[in-house]
Design an enzyme around this catalytic site. Sequence first.
Site, PDB file in Angstrom:
ATOM      1  N   ILE A  54      69.620  93.132  47.183  1.00  0.00           N
ATOM      2  CA  ILE A  54      68.850  92.531  48.279  1.00  0.00           C
ATOM      3  C   ILE A  54      69.259  93.122  49.622  1.00  0.00           C
ATOM      4  O   ILE A  54      68.411  93.412  50.469  1.00  0.00           O
ATOM      5  CB  ILE A  54      69.058  91.002  48.287  1.00  0.00           C
ATOM      6  CG1 ILE A  54      68.518  90.381  46.998  1.00  0.00           C
ATOM      7  CG2 ILE A  54      68.372  90.372  49.498  1.00  0.00           C
ATOM      8  CD1 ILE A  54      68.766  88.897  46.881  1.00  0.00           C
ATOM      9  N   CYS A  55      70.565  93.325  49.812  1.00  0.00           N
ATOM     10  CA  CYS A  55      71.026  93.847  51.097  1.00  0.00           C
ATOM     11  C   CYS A  55      70.514  95.262  51.338  1.00  0.00           C
ATOM     12  O   CYS A  55      70.244  95.650  52.478  1.00  0.00           O
ATOM     13  CB  CYS A  55      72.544  93.812  51.174  1.00  0.00           C
ATOM     14  SG  CYS A  55      73.384  94.720  49.859  1.00  0.00           S
ATOM     15  N   THR A  56      70.350  96.046  50.278  1.00  0.00           N
ATOM     16  CA  THR A  56      69.798  97.393  50.420  1.00  0.00           C
ATOM     17  C   THR A  56      68.335  97.329  50.814  1.00  0.00           C
ATOM     18  O   THR A  56      67.882  98.055  51.714  1.00  0.00           O
ATOM     19  CB  THR A  56      69.946  98.181  49.103  1.00  0.00           C
ATOM     20  OG1 THR A  56      71.337  98.314  48.780  1.00  0.00           O
ATOM     21  CG2 THR A  56      69.326  99.569  49.226  1.00  0.00           C
ATOM     22  N   ASN A  59      68.190  95.626  54.589  1.00  0.00           N
ATOM     23  CA  ASN A  59      68.953  96.145  55.718  1.00  0.00           C
ATOM     24  C   ASN A  59      69.292  97.636  55.648  1.00  0.00           C
ATOM     25  O   ASN A  59      69.392  98.280  56.689  1.00  0.00           O
ATOM     26  CB  ASN A  59      70.271  95.367  55.859  1.00  0.00           C
ATOM     27  CG  ASN A  59      70.055  93.881  55.984  1.00  0.00           C
ATOM     28  OD1 ASN A  59      69.117  93.443  56.642  1.00  0.00           O
ATOM     29  ND2 ASN A  59      70.911  93.092  55.342  1.00  0.00           N
TER      30      ASN A  59
END
Length: 257
Positions: A54-56, A59
């Site tokens: 999710i962070c990739t 963001n």
Amino acid sequence: VQARMYMDQRCIYFGKPLLESGTLGTKGNVQVVIPHQSESYGSSRDPPEKAIPICTLKNFPNAIEHTIQWARDDFEGIFKQTPDDAACYLTDPQAFKERLAQQPTTAAGTARGVSESLTGGRPKSIDDCVKWGRERFQELFHNNIKQLLFNFPLDQVTASGEPFWSGAKRAPKPLEFDPKDPLHLSFVRSAAKLRAFNFGIEMSRPLSDGEVSRIAASVRVREFEPKSGVKIAVAEGEAEQQQQGEAAGDGDASSYS
């Protein structure tokens, strides 16, 4: 996959050859199945696709697949899931509340989306939809990027002394809306048309570039000031912890994963 497995089973049963092919993005494959001479389609399985953290996606995208999946997820949430949630609430409020109770990690965001759809955020005309599209552009491509760069400046280094923005992490640039840029206008127009469809607003005429540009340029956009204390997940474990914190009620506006 189920349809292909069925066809494979039928070809095996009747002793017929099968030419199986498929594509996925820029990749493709072809498999020729000949009765009694080659393995069947169902004799082997492809390894499961690796999920993108999710962070990739949110963001630190570093491949076109990441940006496509990010756009697909945003489309699903804004134009499909939120309208479905609002319809569920209007049809059966009690069932909606029970469903929220079963989804603690997303309950706050779901309730907020429904509230905005049914109260002050509801558009009344196509002009309102265009203005919403302009504000959406500002949020996604300017404000969020400025917050990201506030948390992780271009000159930031890691604990090991390496530049933070290196390798797979690519430093982004905030976009300034340009009413003459065809790509910017296309985003606002598409968002406005989808918004109008969600709320049953009929379009009596096509939205020309000039009209979209005029309405979008009239929107007074507040100058965004990055906030201190906003948490942005760098690793998948941090993103999961933030979701758990939001479920417990201690991380709504102060997290950004």
